[in-house]
Structure formats: structure tokens, C-alpha cells
Motif scaffolding. Structure first.
Motif, mmCIF file in Angstrom:
data_model
loop_
_atom_site.group_PDB
_atom_site.id
_atom_site.type_symbol
_atom_site.label_atom_id
_atom_site.label_comp_id
_atom_site.label_asym_id
_atom_site.label_seq_id
_atom_site.Cartn_x
_atom_site.Cartn_y
_atom_site.Cartn_z
ATOM 1 N N VAL A 1 3.139 26.155 -0.811
ATOM 2 C CA VAL A 1 3.205 26.097 0.650
ATOM 3 C C VAL A 1 2.031 26.848 1.270
ATOM 4 O O VAL A 1 1.422 26.385 2.242
ATOM 5 C CB VAL A 1 4.541 26.663 1.158
ATOM 6 N N ALA A 2 1.685 28.013 0.725
ATOM 7 C CA ALA A 2 0.540 28.769 1.236
ATOM 8 C C ALA A 2 -0.736 27.945 1.107
ATOM 9 O O ALA A 2 -1.578 27.927 2.019
ATOM 10 C CB ALA A 2 0.401 30.081 0.482
ATOM 11 N N GLU A 3 -0.877 27.229 -0.009
ATOM 12 C CA GLU A 3 -2.062 26.387 -0.220
ATOM 13 C C GLU A 3 -2.135 25.281 0.832
ATOM 14 O O GLU A 3 -3.189 25.053 1.440
ATOM 15 C CB GLU A 3 -2.005 25.781 -1.623
ATOM 16 N N VAL A 4 -1.022 24.569 1.045
ATOM 17 C CA VAL A 4 -0.998 23.470 2.010
ATOM 18 C C VAL A 4 -1.183 23.987 3.436
ATOM 19 O O VAL A 4 -1.861 23.355 4.256
ATOM 20 C CB VAL A 4 0.319 22.679 1.889
ATOM 21 N N ALA A 5 -0.609 25.144 3.739
ATOM 22 C CA ALA A 5 -0.712 25.715 5.082
ATOM 23 C C ALA A 5 -2.091 26.296 5.355
ATOM 24 O O ALA A 5 -2.449 26.521 6.521
ATOM 25 C CB ALA A 5 0.351 26.791 5.268
ATOM 26 N N GLY A 6 -2.853 26.566 4.299
ATOM 27 C CA GLY A 6 -4.169 27.166 4.480
ATOM 28 C C GLY A 6 -4.104 28.637 4.834
ATOM 29 O O GLY A 6 -4.960 29.153 5.568
ATOM 30 N N VAL A 7 -3.096 29.330 4.308
ATOM 31 C CA VAL A 7 -2.952 30.766 4.552
ATOM 32 C C VAL A 7 -2.879 31.486 3.216
ATOM 33 O O VAL A 7 -2.596 30.878 2.176
ATOM 34 C CB VAL A 7 -1.694 31.089 5.389
ATOM 35 N N SER A 8 -3.125 32.764 3.228
ATOM 36 C CA SER A 8 -3.027 33.539 1.999
ATOM 37 C C SER A 8 -1.559 33.756 1.639
ATOM 38 O O SER A 8 -0.684 33.742 2.506
ATOM 39 C CB SER A 8 -3.713 34.900 2.165
ATOM 40 N N ILE A 9 -1.316 33.961 0.355
ATOM 41 C CA ILE A 9 0.060 34.234 -0.068
ATOM 42 C C ILE A 9 0.573 35.520 0.556
ATOM 43 O O ILE A 9 1.756 35.649 0.872
ATOM 44 C CB ILE A 9 0.163 34.273 -1.610
ATOM 45 N N GLY A 10 -0.329 36.476 0.786
ATOM 46 C CA GLY A 10 0.077 37.715 1.442
ATOM 47 C C GLY A 10 0.538 37.476 2.864
ATOM 48 O O GLY A 10 1.514 38.090 3.319
ATOM 49 N N SER A 11 -0.168 36.594 3.583
ATOM 50 C CA SER A 11 0.251 36.270 4.943
ATOM 51 C C SER A 11 1.606 35.595 4.948
ATOM 52 O O SER A 11 2.461 35.881 5.798
ATOM 53 C CB SER A 11 -0.778 35.355 5.610
ATOM 54 N N LEU A 12 1.827 34.692 3.978
ATOM 55 C CA LEU A 12 3.126 34.019 3.896
ATOM 56 C C LEU A 12 4.242 35.026 3.652
ATOM 57 O O LEU A 12 5.298 34.967 4.292
ATOM 58 C CB LEU A 12 3.095 32.969 2.790
ATOM 59 N N TYR A 13 4.000 35.980 2.741
ATOM 60 C CA TYR A 13 5.040 36.951 2.398
ATOM 61 C C TYR A 13 5.318 37.943 3.524
ATOM 62 O O TYR A 13 6.322 38.659 3.479
ATOM 63 C CB TYR A 13 4.680 37.700 1.111
ATOM 64 N N GLN A 14 4.461 37.998 4.532
ATOM 65 C CA GLN A 14 4.787 38.811 5.692
ATOM 66 C C GLN A 14 6.032 38.278 6.399
ATOM 67 O O GLN A 14 6.757 39.025 7.043
ATOM 68 C CB GLN A 14 3.620 38.828 6.683
ATOM 69 N N TYR A 15 6.246 36.963 6.267
ATOM 70 C CA TYR A 15 7.349 36.331 6.979
ATOM 71 C C TYR A 15 8.465 35.846 6.058
ATOM 72 O O TYR A 15 9.647 35.897 6.421
ATOM 73 C CB TYR A 15 6.823 35.140 7.793
ATOM 74 N N PHE A 16 8.100 35.366 4.874
ATOM 75 C CA PHE A 16 9.090 34.723 4.012
ATOM 76 C C PHE A 16 9.059 35.331 2.612
ATOM 77 O O PHE A 16 8.031 35.288 1.939
ATOM 78 C CB PHE A 16 8.805 33.224 3.921
ATOM 79 N N PRO A 17 10.189 35.867 2.142
ATOM 80 C CA PRO A 17 10.225 36.477 0.815
ATOM 81 C C PRO A 17 10.318 35.463 -0.325
ATOM 82 O O PRO A 17 9.991 35.781 -1.460
ATOM 83 C CB PRO A 17 11.480 37.352 0.858
ATOM 84 N N ASN A 18 10.744 34.215 -0.027
ATOM 85 C CA ASN A 18 10.940 33.218 -1.078
ATOM 86 C C ASN A 18 11.077 31.836 -0.457
ATOM 87 O O ASN A 18 11.074 31.683 0.775
ATOM 88 C CB ASN A 18 12.174 33.543 -1.923
ATOM 89 N N LYS A 19 11.215 30.822 -1.296
ATOM 90 C CA LYS A 19 11.277 29.456 -0.785
ATOM 91 C C LYS A 19 12.579 29.174 -0.035
ATOM 92 O O LYS A 19 12.588 28.363 0.904
ATOM 93 C CB LYS A 19 11.080 28.448 -1.908
ATOM 94 N N ASP A 20 13.672 29.831 -0.425
ATOM 95 C CA ASP A 20 14.925 29.614 0.297
ATOM 96 C C ASP A 20 14.815 30.084 1.739
ATOM 97 O O ASP A 20 15.374 29.464 2.652
ATOM 98 C CB ASP A 20 16.076 30.335 -0.399
ATOM 99 N N SER A 21 14.109 31.177 1.959
ATOM 100 C CA SER A 21 13.953 31.666 3.337
ATOM 101 C C SER A 21 13.102 30.702 4.153
ATOM 102 O O SER A 21 13.335 30.514 5.347
ATOM 103 C CB SER A 21 13.330 33.066 3.344
ATOM 104 N N MET A 22 12.122 30.051 3.514
ATOM 105 C CA MET A 22 11.334 29.044 4.220
ATOM 106 C C MET A 22 12.190 27.831 4.552
ATOM 107 O O MET A 22 12.095 27.272 5.657
ATOM 108 C CB MET A 22 10.123 28.619 3.378
ATOM 109 N N MET A 23 13.024 27.417 3.622
ATOM 110 C CA MET A 23 13.882 26.266 3.861
ATOM 111 C C MET A 23 14.885 26.548 4.972
ATOM 112 O O MET A 23 15.139 25.692 5.833
ATOM 113 C CB MET A 23 14.595 25.855 2.566
ATOM 114 N N GLN A 24 15.471 27.737 4.974
ATOM 115 C CA GLN A 24 16.426 28.063 6.024
ATOM 116 C C GLN A 24 15.747 28.126 7.381
ATOM 117 O O GLN A 24 16.293 27.665 8.392
ATOM 118 C CB GLN A 24 17.123 29.393 5.727
#
Length: 213
Positions: free
Chosen positions: A50-73
Motif C-alpha cells: 500500500v505504501a508503494e502504491v500510495a507513493g509514501v514511505s512506510i514510516g509515513s504509513l505507520y504514523q497512521y496505520f499499525p497494520n493492514k486490518d487498521s487500513m481496511m477498517q
């Protein structure tokens, strides 16, 4: 750089953005989540992809979402909010409409967002199947409340006497048939014949007749 291993919990986002730039990043992550789900399937969904497709760093993603379930919710919550807003324009008019016309309007409203963005709604459906219907309880409760209130106004005209049961059957029938069609026969979603036949199923149940065109 090696992929980052996901945490398993919790399911909710770590934080919600308040500034425009942060909100743009958050929205890009949700959009990428939907894209991966719809185009690659739920087995391909992970934070690194998801970070790759979104064009953001994995660190930026983890600022908001701890895992894929949190992204899905979060995707479910965001889509459900939009879905309710979309339906309000239709559902607010139901109290004045005869049952056959109201059913057709309800079905048309329920098909509105899947028709507008089938990939996003497909992602929504896949997430619900993965996380369970408890994840959309608030959305279903709102639909049940509105439909139950309408059926009360039509109590003297409709066949079913148990309005709680009738509400459940109406809401879940439209929801289930629409979602399964989207997964197995997405072309049906855009068909007027599908809209008419689904409306007829409900109208025959409520009135013993077909819906008005």
C-alpha cells in the motif's frame, strides 16, 4: 531496504490527520488500499504494498496505520460515511412515496455508489467479508432505522406484519444481491433490468405486486 514486518494489532488507526498535508497522505493511503484490494485481491494487501502504491514511505504509513486490518477498517469507515451521505437524499423522500416507488428509489440509491465507483465498492465488500459484518454495524443500523420507519408509515398497505423482520429481509436482500453481483457479475450493477428485478423481488414481498417503473 527490507520490507517492514506488520504489527498484528490494534485494528483502529493510530491517529487521524488534522492538517491538509497530513490529510492528503492519509487519503492517499486509503485510496491505495482500495486499489490494491480491487485490482490485486485481499491476499496481496499489506502495508508495504500500500505504501508503494500510495507513493509514501512506510514510516509515513505507520504514523497512521499499525497494520493492514487498521487500513481496511478505516476504508470501511470512510466509505460508509460517504454511503450514508449519498443515501440521505434518497431516503429522506421515502415517507411521501408509495411503497412500489419507494422500493425502486431505495434500490437505485443502493446501486448509486457501486455504479459510480465499482472498484471502491468491490474493495469495501471484500473488506466486510474479511473483517465481518460487525465492521459495518453502524451503517446497517442507519439503514435499518430508516427502512423500519418507512415501513411503519405503510403498515396498513403492506403484507408483512412483523416489521422488524420485514426490515431485516428488505435491507439484507438488497445488500447481499448487490454485493454478490458486484463480485461475480459486475456488469449487472449497471443494468436497468437488474435494478427492476431486484426492486420487484422486494415489492412482491411487501405488496404482492411489481414495482412501479
Amino acid at each position: 531496504m527490507a520490507p517492514v514486518k506488520e504489527e498484528k494489532s490494534p485494528i483502529k488507526p493510530r491517529k487521524f490527520p488534522t492538517q491538509a498535508r497530513a490529510r492528503a497522505t492519509y487519503d492517499a493511503i486509503l485510496k491505495a488500499t482500495a486499489q490494491v484490494l480491487a485490482r490485486e485481491g485481499i491476499d496481496s494487501l499489506n502495508t508495504n504494498r500500500v505504501a508503494e502504491v500510495a507513493g509514501v514511505s512506510i514510516g509515513s504509513l505507520y504514523q497512521y496505520f499499525p497494520n493492514k486490518d487498521s487500513m481496511m477498517q478505516a476504508l470501511i469507515d470512510s466509505y460508509a460515511d460517504n454511503f450514508v451521505q449519498h443515501l440521505q437524499g434518497y431516503l429522506g423522500q421515502l415517507s411521501e412515496a408509495p411503497a412500489s416507488g419507494a422500493v425502486r428509489s431505495y434500490v437505485k440509491a443502493m446501486l448509486g455508489l457501486p455504479r459510480e465507483n465499482p472498484d471502491l465498492h468491490r474493495a469495501f465488500v471484500l473488506v466486510v467479508f474479511k473483517l465481518g459484518h460487525a465492521s459495518i454495524r453502524a451503517l446497517e443500523e442507519q439503514l435499518m432505522f430508516v427502512v423500519r420507519a418507512y415501513l411503519e408509515t405503510q403498515r396498513h398497505r403492506i403484507i408483512p406484519k412483523d416489521l422488524d423482520l420485514a426490515t431485516f429481509i428488505l435491507v439484507t436482500t438488497v445488500e447481499s444481491v448487490t454485493n454478490i453481483a458486484l463480485l461475480k457479475h459486475p456488469e449487472y450493477i449497471f443494468s436497468e433490468a437488474f435494478e427492476i428485478e431486484l426492486s420487484n423481488i422486494i415489492t412482491r414481498y411487501l405488496l404482492g405486486e411489481e414495482s412501479s417503473s
